[in-house]
Design a protein around this motif. Sequence first.
Motif, PDB file in Angstrom:
ATOM      1  N   CYS A 155     -72.733 -45.992  29.909  1.00 12.87           N
ATOM      2  CA  CYS A 155     -71.439 -45.962  30.566  1.00 12.87           C
ATOM      3  C   CYS A 155     -70.378 -45.494  29.574  1.00 12.87           C
ATOM      4  O   CYS A 155     -70.326 -45.990  28.448  1.00 12.87           O
ATOM      5  N   VAL A 156     -69.546 -44.577  29.999  1.00 20.18           N
ATOM      6  CA  VAL A 156     -68.458 -44.123  29.139  1.00 20.18           C
ATOM      7  C   VAL A 156     -67.282 -45.071  29.300  1.00 20.18           C
ATOM      8  O   VAL A 156     -67.099 -45.693  30.348  1.00 20.18           O
ATOM      9  N   ALA A 157     -66.492 -45.184  28.268  1.00 21.38           N
ATOM     10  CA  ALA A 157     -65.322 -46.062  28.317  1.00 21.38           C
ATOM     11  C   ALA A 157     -64.325 -45.522  29.338  1.00 21.38           C
ATOM     12  O   ALA A 157     -64.065 -44.321  29.388  1.00 21.38           O
ATOM     13  N   SER A 158     -63.760 -46.404  30.146  1.00 24.34           N
ATOM     14  CA  SER A 158     -62.791 -45.989  31.162  1.00 24.34           C
ATOM     15  C   SER A 158     -61.467 -45.626  30.517  1.00 24.34           C
ATOM     16  O   SER A 158     -61.061 -46.220  29.519  1.00 24.34           O
ATOM     17  N   ASP A 159     -60.781 -44.656  31.113  1.00 20.58           N
ATOM     18  CA  ASP A 159     -59.486 -44.221  30.598  1.00 20.58           C
ATOM     19  C   ASP A 159     -58.323 -44.953  31.270  1.00 20.58           C
ATOM     20  O   ASP A 159     -57.187 -44.546  31.138  1.00 20.58           O
ATOM     21  N   CYS A 160     -58.614 -45.997  32.009  1.00 20.65           N
ATOM     22  CA  CYS A 160     -57.564 -46.721  32.719  1.00 20.65           C
ATOM     23  C   CYS A 160     -57.527 -48.163  32.237  1.00 20.65           C
ATOM     24  O   CYS A 160     -58.503 -48.669  31.690  1.00 20.65           O
ATOM     25  N   PRO A 161     -56.387 -48.852  32.437  1.00 17.37           N
ATOM     26  CA  PRO A 161     -56.311 -50.255  32.015  1.00 17.37           C
ATOM     27  C   PRO A 161     -57.273 -51.121  32.814  1.00 17.37           C
ATOM     28  O   PRO A 161     -57.705 -50.750  33.906  1.00 17.37           O
ATOM     29  N   GLU A 162     -57.601 -52.267  32.281  1.00 12.69           N
ATOM     30  CA  GLU A 162     -58.613 -53.130  32.886  1.00 12.69           C
ATOM     31  C   GLU A 162     -58.268 -53.545  34.313  1.00 12.69           C
ATOM     32  O   GLU A 162     -59.141 -53.632  35.178  1.00 12.69           O
ATOM     33  N   PHE A 163     -56.978 -53.777  34.603  1.00 21.27           N
ATOM     34  CA  PHE A 163     -56.598 -54.197  35.954  1.00 21.27           C
ATOM     35  C   PHE A 163     -56.783 -53.080  36.982  1.00 21.27           C
ATOM     36  O   PHE A 163     -56.785 -53.326  38.174  1.00 21.27           O
ATOM     37  N   ASP A 164     -56.979 -51.846  36.519  1.00 19.50           N
ATOM     38  CA  ASP A 164     -57.143 -50.708  37.424  1.00 19.50           C
ATOM     39  C   ASP A 164     -58.619 -50.298  37.535  1.00 19.50           C
ATOM     40  O   ASP A 164     -58.924 -49.214  38.009  1.00 19.50           O
ATOM     41  N   GLN A 165     -59.528 -51.147  37.105  1.00 15.69           N
ATOM     42  CA  GLN A 165     -60.961 -50.835  37.144  1.00 15.69           C
ATOM     43  C   GLN A 165     -61.636 -51.604  38.270  1.00 15.69           C
ATOM     44  O   GLN A 165     -61.154 -52.645  38.698  1.00 15.69           O
ATOM     45  N   PHE A 166     -62.752 -51.069  38.749  1.00 14.67           N
ATOM     46  CA  PHE A 166     -63.516 -51.741  39.802  1.00 14.67           C
ATOM     47  C   PHE A 166     -65.002 -51.463  39.605  1.00 14.67           C
ATOM     48  O   PHE A 166     -65.390 -50.573  38.852  1.00 14.67           O
ATOM     49  N   PHE A 167     -65.812 -52.215  40.299  1.00 10.56           N
ATOM     50  CA  PHE A 167     -67.268 -52.050  40.255  1.00 10.56           C
ATOM     51  C   PHE A 167     -67.736 -51.734  41.669  1.00 10.56           C
ATOM     52  O   PHE A 167     -67.445 -52.469  42.604  1.00 10.56           O
ATOM     53  N   ASP A 168     -68.454 -50.630  41.824  1.00 10.32           N
ATOM     54  CA  ASP A 168     -68.862 -50.194  43.164  1.00 10.32           C
ATOM     55  C   ASP A 168     -70.333 -50.454  43.462  1.00 10.32           C
ATOM     56  O   ASP A 168     -70.895 -49.887  44.384  1.00 10.32           O
ATOM     57  N   GLY A 169     -70.981 -51.306  42.686  1.00 11.22           N
ATOM     58  CA  GLY A 169     -72.377 -51.619  42.948  1.00 11.22           C
ATOM     59  C   GLY A 169     -73.346 -50.804  42.128  1.00 11.22           C
ATOM     60  O   GLY A 169     -74.549 -51.034  42.167  1.00 11.22           O
ATOM     61  N   ARG A 170     -72.852 -49.825  41.406  1.00 14.76           N
ATOM     62  CA  ARG A 170     -73.724 -49.046  40.527  1.00 14.76           C
ATOM     63  C   ARG A 170     -73.693 -49.668  39.144  1.00 14.76           C
ATOM     64  O   ARG A 170     -73.316 -50.811  38.984  1.00 14.76           O
ATOM     65  N   CYS A 171     -74.051 -48.961  38.131  1.00 15.44           N
ATOM     66  CA  CYS A 171     -74.216 -49.547  36.804  1.00 15.44           C
ATOM     67  C   CYS A 171     -72.915 -49.734  36.025  1.00 15.44           C
ATOM     68  O   CYS A 171     -72.789 -50.666  35.257  1.00 15.44           O
ATOM     69  N   CYS A 172     -71.963 -48.842  36.198  1.00 15.17           N
ATOM     70  CA  CYS A 172     -70.793 -48.819  35.328  1.00 15.17           C
ATOM     71  C   CYS A 172     -69.516 -49.206  36.060  1.00 15.17           C
ATOM     72  O   CYS A 172     -69.386 -49.016  37.263  1.00 15.17           O
ATOM     73  N   THR A 173     -68.567 -49.705  35.299  1.00 14.76           N
ATOM     74  CA  THR A 173     -67.228 -49.985  35.807  1.00 14.76           C
ATOM     75  C   THR A 173     -66.466 -48.667  35.826  1.00 14.76           C
ATOM     76  O   THR A 173     -66.601 -47.864  34.908  1.00 14.76           O
ATOM     77  N   LYS A 174     -65.661 -48.457  36.882  1.00 20.58           N
ATOM     78  CA  LYS A 174     -64.942 -47.188  37.031  1.00 20.58           C
ATOM     79  C   LYS A 174     -63.468 -47.443  37.270  1.00 20.58           C
ATOM     80  O   LYS A 174     -63.059 -48.544  37.632  1.00 20.58           O
ATOM     81  N   CYS A 175     -62.687 -46.392  37.107  1.00 24.82           N
ATOM     82  CA  CYS A 175     -61.272 -46.452  37.442  1.00 24.82           C
ATOM     83  C   CYS A 175     -61.120 -46.305  38.947  1.00 24.82           C
ATOM     84  O   CYS A 175     -61.901 -45.607  39.596  1.00 24.82           O
TER      85      CYS A 175
END
Length: 140
Positions: free
Chosen positions: A101-121
């Motif tokens: 998983c690559v590091a997200s370019d958004c703040p933590e409060f703007d991230q979500f998990f869609d059921g796949r492996c990585c957290t996304k913006c």
Amino acid sequence: MKALLVVAVLGLASAGTLKTRAPVFSPGAMSMESCEGIQCQPVDCKAPFKYQSPEESGTCCPLCWAEEVDVPEDRSWSKHMTGGVGMNNNADPILCREAVCVASDCPEFDQFFDGRCCTKCKTSAMVTPADLAKDFKEMR
């Protein structure tokens, strides 16, 4: 390494000196007709490379050839790289065991998990063909 050297030496033969057709050389034919119009550049072979004549190499031009060349890997450019970030805690540990998983370019409060492996913006939340295929299987 050998293939790269052959390409480099053959690349030295000026393409502008070809008449209207590309030369074709068949090893074993030893006819130099196919090398007509090819002008070879002089080669200066440094150790561990050795001069190899066109007759020995089966090419139109001489080559610098080495039977075995050990080149140490230069990985200095990668010393500051990381392996990415870990998968989301809610991800399936079996299905996602080799996910990077690559590091997200958004703040933590703007991230979500869609059921796949990585957290996304949240800005990347869109319906993709993978989402449609997943929904199709669930509808059955």
